[in-house]
Design a protein around this motif. Structure first.
Motif, PDB file in Angstrom:
ATOM      1  N   ALA A   7      32.759  36.276  20.204  1.00 46.79           N
ATOM      2  CA  ALA A   7      32.041  37.254  20.826  1.00 46.79           C
ATOM      3  C   ALA A   7      31.003  36.512  21.961  1.00 46.79           C
ATOM      4  O   ALA A   7      30.969  36.882  23.201  1.00 46.79           O
ATOM      5  CB  ALA A   7      30.775  38.047  20.065  1.00 46.79           C
ATOM      6  N   VAL A   8      30.839  35.206  21.633  1.00 44.39           N
ATOM      7  CA  VAL A   8      30.214  34.300  22.695  1.00 44.39           C
ATOM      8  C   VAL A   8      31.164  33.991  23.877  1.00 44.39           C
ATOM      9  O   VAL A   8      30.894  33.939  24.885  1.00 44.39           O
ATOM     10  CB  VAL A   8      29.748  33.276  21.916  1.00 44.39           C
ATOM     11  N   ARG A   9      32.359  33.673  23.192  1.00 37.77           N
ATOM     12  CA  ARG A   9      33.446  33.451  24.329  1.00 37.77           C
ATOM     13  C   ARG A   9      33.835  34.512  25.067  1.00 37.77           C
ATOM     14  O   ARG A   9      34.552  34.331  26.372  1.00 37.77           O
ATOM     15  CB  ARG A   9      34.330  32.600  23.732  1.00 37.77           C
ATOM     16  N   ALA A  10      33.854  35.582  24.709  1.00 38.50           N
ATOM     17  CA  ALA A  10      34.305  36.884  25.321  1.00 38.50           C
ATOM     18  C   ALA A  10      33.638  37.139  26.852  1.00 38.50           C
ATOM     19  O   ALA A  10      32.537  36.842  27.041  1.00 38.50           O
ATOM     20  CB  ALA A  10      34.176  38.164  24.467  1.00 38.50           C
ATOM     21  N   LYS A  11      34.462  37.628  27.458  1.00 40.28           N
ATOM     22  CA  LYS A  11      34.026  37.715  28.974  1.00 40.28           C
ATOM     23  C   LYS A  11      33.628  39.070  28.929  1.00 40.28           C
ATOM     24  O   LYS A  11      34.080  40.110  28.149  1.00 40.28           O
ATOM     25  CB  LYS A  11      35.387  37.668  29.882  1.00 40.28           C
ATOM     26  N   ALA A  12      32.870  39.685  29.666  1.00 43.00           N
ATOM     27  CA  ALA A  12      32.152  40.969  29.704  1.00 43.00           C
ATOM     28  C   ALA A  12      33.316  41.875  30.155  1.00 43.00           C
ATOM     29  O   ALA A  12      33.578  42.915  29.538  1.00 43.00           O
ATOM     30  CB  ALA A  12      30.843  40.966  30.337  1.00 43.00           C
ATOM     31  N   THR A  13      33.752  41.849  31.488  1.00 44.74           N
ATOM     32  CA  THR A  13      34.692  42.533  32.020  1.00 44.74           C
ATOM     33  C   THR A  13      35.670  41.685  32.830  1.00 44.74           C
ATOM     34  O   THR A  13      35.446  40.653  33.465  1.00 44.74           O
ATOM     35  CB  THR A  13      33.795  43.353  33.286  1.00 44.74           C
ATOM     36  N   SER A  14      36.688  42.644  32.659  1.00 46.25           N
ATOM     37  CA  SER A  14      37.926  41.452  33.326  1.00 46.25           C
ATOM     38  C   SER A  14      38.926  42.585  34.139  1.00 46.25           C
ATOM     39  O   SER A  14      38.812  43.763  33.878  1.00 46.25           O
ATOM     40  CB  SER A  14      38.858  40.657  32.603  1.00 46.25           C
ATOM     41  N   ILE A  15      39.780  42.086  34.979  1.00 48.83           N
ATOM     42  CA  ILE A  15      40.898  42.824  35.571  1.00 48.83           C
ATOM     43  C   ILE A  15      41.977  42.312  35.591  1.00 48.83           C
ATOM     44  O   ILE A  15      42.252  41.085  35.354  1.00 48.83           O
ATOM     45  CB  ILE A  15      40.360  42.663  37.296  1.00 48.83           C
TER      46      ILE A  15
END
Length: 168
Positions: A7-15
């Protein structure tokens, strides 16, 4: 603990930018984005420069190729809509479109298939520079298509061994 680390490494938003890889079911960029991001926007754009005349006066993209692309993008849209969400389709210069979209949605990263031909690599470098100015990373993936998905006849023993190894 493992879940909280992810969860810490996850990007909030991507394309996920569909450029030359027009597949959904085994698309590494789409898989990476959905595994590493909390929110994913999928994008295809028609770049007007791809439909200009070449330096020798010929159309860069013929009518049959245009028809194929329109049909393929429509298919991607239907496949994505059935599983995740709509495909955003735009017409314009990618370095402008991607900057506008990354800013509008606050994207952290743009996932794209790594290009290999000279003109596409140069265009990709221009795009990467434009979105980097906005603090957005270009996460490129090199696709390796298994021989089993190419639909070709394998005649050599080595090819058969490679195919068996990929299936295991």
């Amino acid at each position: 603990m493992k879940n909280s680390m992810n969860a810490v490494r996850a990007k909030a938003t991507s394309i996920v930018w569909f450029c030359s890889n027009l597949r959904v079911h085994d698309n590494k960029c789409l898989n990476s984005a959905t595994n590493e991001s909390m929110s994913v926007l999928t994008l295809y754009y028609f770049n007007p420069r791809d439909y200009d005349k070449s330096s020798s006066g010929f159309n860069k993209t013929g009518l049959y190729r245009v028809a194929f692309l329109i049909e393929s993008v429509s298919g991607i849209g239907k496949n994505l809509q059935a599983k995740w969400s709509d495909l955003v389709v735009r017409v314009g210069k990618p370095e402008i479109i991607l900057v506008e979209l990354t800013t509008a949605i606050g994207a952290d990263i743009v996932y794209a298939h790594r290009e290999v031909s000279h003109n596409e690599v140069k265009a990709e470098e221009k795009i990467e520079a434009a979105i980097k100015d906005e603090g957005v990373e270009l996460g490129r993936r090199r696709e390796r298509i298994p021989a089993s998905k190419l639909g070709c006849t394998m005649g050599t023993e080595l090819a058969r061994k490679l195919l068996i190894n990929e299936q295991n």
